[in-house]
Design a protein around this motif. Sequence first.
Motif, PDB file in Angstrom:
ATOM      1  N   UNK A  93       0.793  -1.232   0.000  1.00 44.11           N
ATOM      2  CA  UNK A  93       0.000   0.000   0.000  1.00 44.11           C
ATOM      3  C   UNK A  93       0.827   1.285   0.000  1.00 44.11           C
ATOM      4  N   UNK A  94       2.092   1.207   0.202  1.00 46.74           N
ATOM      5  CA  UNK A  94       2.893   2.422   0.239  1.00 46.74           C
ATOM      6  C   UNK A  94       4.366   2.115   0.247  1.00 46.74           C
ATOM      7  N   UNK A  95       5.182   3.156   0.214  1.00 47.56           N
ATOM      8  CA  UNK A  95       6.637   2.932   0.227  1.00 47.56           C
ATOM      9  C   UNK A  95       7.101   2.403   1.582  1.00 47.56           C
ATOM     10  N   UNK A  96       8.189   1.672   1.546  1.00 49.98           N
ATOM     11  CA  UNK A  96       8.779   1.125   2.789  1.00 49.98           C
ATOM     12  C   UNK A  96       9.488   2.256   3.524  1.00 49.98           C
ATOM     13  N   UNK A  97       9.061   2.504   4.756  1.00 47.85           N
ATOM     14  CA  UNK A  97       9.621   3.635   5.530  1.00 47.85           C
ATOM     15  C   UNK A  97      10.862   3.256   6.325  1.00 47.85           C
ATOM     16  N   UNK A  98      10.998   1.978   6.716  1.00 43.46           N
ATOM     17  CA  UNK A  98      12.147   1.584   7.539  1.00 43.46           C
ATOM     18  C   UNK A  98      12.366   0.096   7.417  1.00 43.46           C
ATOM     19  N   UNK A  99      13.587  -0.336   7.667  1.00 44.51           N
ATOM     20  CA  UNK A  99      13.959  -1.748   7.643  1.00 44.51           C
ATOM     21  C   UNK A  99      14.562  -2.113   8.999  1.00 44.51           C
ATOM     22  N   UNK A 100      14.132  -3.230   9.559  1.00 45.85           N
ATOM     23  CA  UNK A 100      14.609  -3.672  10.872  1.00 45.85           C
ATOM     24  C   UNK A 100      15.154  -5.092  10.727  1.00 45.85           C
ATOM     25  N   UNK A 101      16.410  -5.252  11.145  1.00 50.18           N
ATOM     26  CA  UNK A 101      17.057  -6.565  11.114  1.00 50.18           C
ATOM     27  C   UNK A 101      17.060  -7.108  12.534  1.00 50.18           C
ATOM     28  N   UNK A 102      16.267  -8.162  12.778  1.00 44.58           N
ATOM     29  CA  UNK A 102      16.130  -8.706  14.132  1.00 44.58           C
ATOM     30  C   UNK A 102      17.216  -9.696  14.502  1.00 44.58           C
ATOM     31  N   UNK A 103      18.102  -9.982  13.583  1.00 45.08           N
ATOM     32  CA  UNK A 103      19.117 -11.004  13.879  1.00 45.08           C
ATOM     33  C   UNK A 103      20.181 -10.504  14.863  1.00 45.08           C
ATOM     34  N   UNK A 104      20.470  -9.260  14.798  1.00 47.03           N
ATOM     35  CA  UNK A 104      21.488  -8.730  15.720  1.00 47.03           C
ATOM     36  C   UNK A 104      21.123  -7.281  16.045  1.00 47.03           C
ATOM     37  N   UNK A 105      20.161  -7.103  16.962  1.00 47.11           N
ATOM     38  CA  UNK A 105      19.691  -5.760  17.315  1.00 47.11           C
ATOM     39  C   UNK A 105      20.014  -5.477  18.783  1.00 47.11           C
ATOM     40  N   UNK A 106      20.793  -4.425  19.076  1.00 44.91           N
ATOM     41  CA  UNK A 106      21.133  -4.101  20.469  1.00 44.91           C
ATOM     42  C   UNK A 106      19.877  -3.779  21.285  1.00 44.91           C
ATOM     43  N   UNK A 107      20.015  -3.924  22.628  1.00 44.30           N
ATOM     44  CA  UNK A 107      18.889  -3.701  23.547  1.00 44.30           C
ATOM     45  C   UNK A 107      18.395  -2.260  23.495  1.00 44.30           C
ATOM     46  N   UNK A 108      19.317  -1.301  23.560  1.00 44.10           N
ATOM     47  CA  UNK A 108      18.916   0.108  23.565  1.00 44.10           C
ATOM     48  C   UNK A 108      18.316   0.515  22.217  1.00 44.10           C
ATOM     49  N   UNK A 109      18.814  -0.094  21.129  1.00 45.68           N
ATOM     50  CA  UNK A 109      18.231   0.214  19.819  1.00 45.68           C
ATOM     51  C   UNK A 109      16.799  -0.290  19.737  1.00 45.68           C
ATOM     52  N   UNK A 110      16.549  -1.456  20.291  1.00 46.38           N
ATOM     53  CA  UNK A 110      15.191  -2.014  20.288  1.00 46.38           C
ATOM     54  C   UNK A 110      14.240  -1.124  21.065  1.00 46.38           C
ATOM     55  N   UNK A 111      14.676  -0.594  22.235  1.00 40.66           N
ATOM     56  CA  UNK A 111      13.831   0.315  23.020  1.00 40.66           C
ATOM     57  C   UNK A 111      13.566   1.602  22.254  1.00 40.66           C
ATOM     58  N   UNK A 112      14.590   2.111  21.598  1.00 36.29           N
ATOM     59  CA  UNK A 112      14.405   3.346  20.823  1.00 36.29           C
ATOM     60  C   UNK A 112      13.399   3.139  19.698  1.00 36.29           C
ATOM     61  N   UNK A 113      13.530   2.019  18.941  1.00 40.54           N
ATOM     62  CA  UNK A 113      12.599   1.749  17.840  1.00 40.54           C
ATOM     63  C   UNK A 113      11.168   1.589  18.346  1.00 40.54           C
ATOM     64  N   UNK A 114      11.011   0.961  19.530  1.00 37.69           N
ATOM     65  CA  UNK A 114       9.670   0.789  20.089  1.00 37.69           C
ATOM     66  C   UNK A 114       9.050   2.134  20.444  1.00 37.69           C
ATOM     67  N   UNK A 115       9.838   3.047  21.030  1.00 38.16           N
ATOM     68  CA  UNK A 115       9.326   4.364  21.384  1.00 38.16           C
ATOM     69  C   UNK A 115       8.973   5.178  20.139  1.00 38.16           C
ATOM     70  N   UNK A 116       9.790   5.025  19.082  1.00 40.77           N
ATOM     71  CA  UNK A 116       9.508   5.743  17.834  1.00 40.77           C
ATOM     72  C   UNK A 116       8.185   5.276  17.244  1.00 40.77           C
ATOM     73  N   UNK A 117       7.958   3.986  17.259  1.00 40.03           N
ATOM     74  CA  UNK A 117       6.717   3.462  16.687  1.00 40.03           C
ATOM     75  C   UNK A 117       5.506   3.826  17.540  1.00 40.03           C
ATOM     76  N   UNK A 118       5.667   3.889  18.859  1.00 39.81           N
ATOM     77  CA  UNK A 118       4.565   4.325  19.715  1.00 39.81           C
ATOM     78  C   UNK A 118       4.220   5.796  19.473  1.00 39.81           C
ATOM     79  N   UNK A 119       5.234   6.607  19.221  1.00 44.25           N
ATOM     80  CA  UNK A 119       4.999   8.045  19.045  1.00 44.25           C
ATOM     81  C   UNK A 119       4.466   8.390  17.664  1.00 44.25           C
ATOM     82  N   UNK A 120       4.557   7.466  16.680  1.00 47.70           N
ATOM     83  CA  UNK A 120       4.127   7.746  15.307  1.00 47.70           C
ATOM     84  C   UNK A 120       2.722   7.176  15.087  1.00 47.70           C
ATOM     85  N   UNK A 121       1.689   8.022  14.996  1.00 42.49           N
ATOM     86  CA  UNK A 121       0.323   7.503  14.852  1.00 42.49           C
ATOM     87  C   UNK A 121      -0.018   7.029  13.426  1.00 42.49           C
TER      88      UNK A 121
END
Length: 476
Positions: A93-121
């Motif tokens: 339905x639209x362009x890809x806005x971001x790519x997330x690689x779950x194979x090797x994601x640091x803990x703090x990066x995961x928290x940051x990505x979660x907060x970004x997605x919560x803040x984006x309606x």
Amino acid sequence: MSLNSLSGRFALITGLFVLLAELLILLPAISNYRLDFLESRLERAQIASLALLATDESLATDLESELLENAGVFNVVLRRNDVRQLVLSSPIPGPISATYDLRDQPFWTSIRDALVQLADPQNRVIRVIGAPVNQAGQLIEITTDTERLRTGMIDYGLRLLLISAAFSILTALLLNLAAQRLLLVPIRRVINHMTAYASAPEDARAIITPNARLTELNEAETALAAMQRTVTSALKQKDRLAQLGQAVARISHDLRNILTTAQIFADRLETSADPAVRRAAPKLVNSISRAVNLCETTLAFGKAEEPAPSLSRFNLSALVSEVTEGEALASDQPDGAQPIEFLTDIPPSLMIRADRDQLFRVLSNLVRNARQAIEATRQPGTIEIGAGEDEQEWWIRIGDTGPGLPRKARDFLFQPFSGGSRKGGTGLGLAIAADLVRNHGGRLELLRSDEEGTQFILHLPRELAGLASQAEAVAG
């Protein structure tokens, strides 16, 4: 409950720490929920792709769409044997806005990505890369939207927040109750004791009895009890002193009238035909005059009106001779007492400016104490009085060969009713002497006191006396 109270501030601090604990629990939990959500989408996409890989025939379009919808993704890409293959696909339905690689994601990066997605309606398309389950390929890649992910994160966070808030509030209440029981109740007990003591500090029954179980509070109660005992004792002593002062004032008033009458008769002795009587009359008159002045001074002191020194210039050697003559006569009275030698080392021409009667009282007190200390040993002794002057002051030194002052007397030497060392003494002599010297702007000091004797020194400043003499000259 006021924030200025200890309980109010403790509740506020507890609430702040509870909020901090909520954040420390909530953020990692939401991050883990996001990872679990995306990994579940990867697993579903892998299962859906197995339907196509298990057959050589192509799937119908309706079946492929159903598999993608059940997996919650738009496209599925598998990499197997270094070959990248688009297994399932549908319109994005639209362009890809971001790519997330779950194979090797640091803990703090995961928290940051979660907060970004919560803040984006907005609902956005993202690419997710992960490792296939059971090593069924090198990687799996999907595209999905963020709406269902964000909605699930919000629902999970609210449930977790309610549960953890309930436990946190319960914990805070228990902590507050424990603080009330362990700290605030004993502190209020101390406050109540202090209030009760303040209403009647003379009552020894109001003194707190330390019984706190906590070490710090018990130490505080012990220190408070010691302070209350000291204050109560001091108040009782001041009350006794006030009563004594009233009694002394009444006695001094009557004694002054008696001495005034004696003074009138003593004046007539100067006209006696007996030469010995005429020679003794001036000394008797002077002694009675000093006694009258002392009574008047005592009355003034009882009114808290200590008279200022009446300064005049006089010969110090003559004054010291009067003191030593009187004490020499007194030293001959005790039976079996050993002789006491009085030595003076004062320049015959030394003139000082001070209140002659007050200085006589000071020197008499010091010399009398020295004489009585030597007589108590029933051994011969010496009392030596020396004096001198420099550009700033006059000084008078009084020393004796007595046994020295006790330690307790040295600690409270110039305090009324506390510095006495002789049995039966009141402890007022040195206190009065020090006060009279301070009225002159000087000071009385103990130079030494040991088994070889005691030595005092009296300092009288020239500058203050000079100013006073100038004032007298102007007044004259």
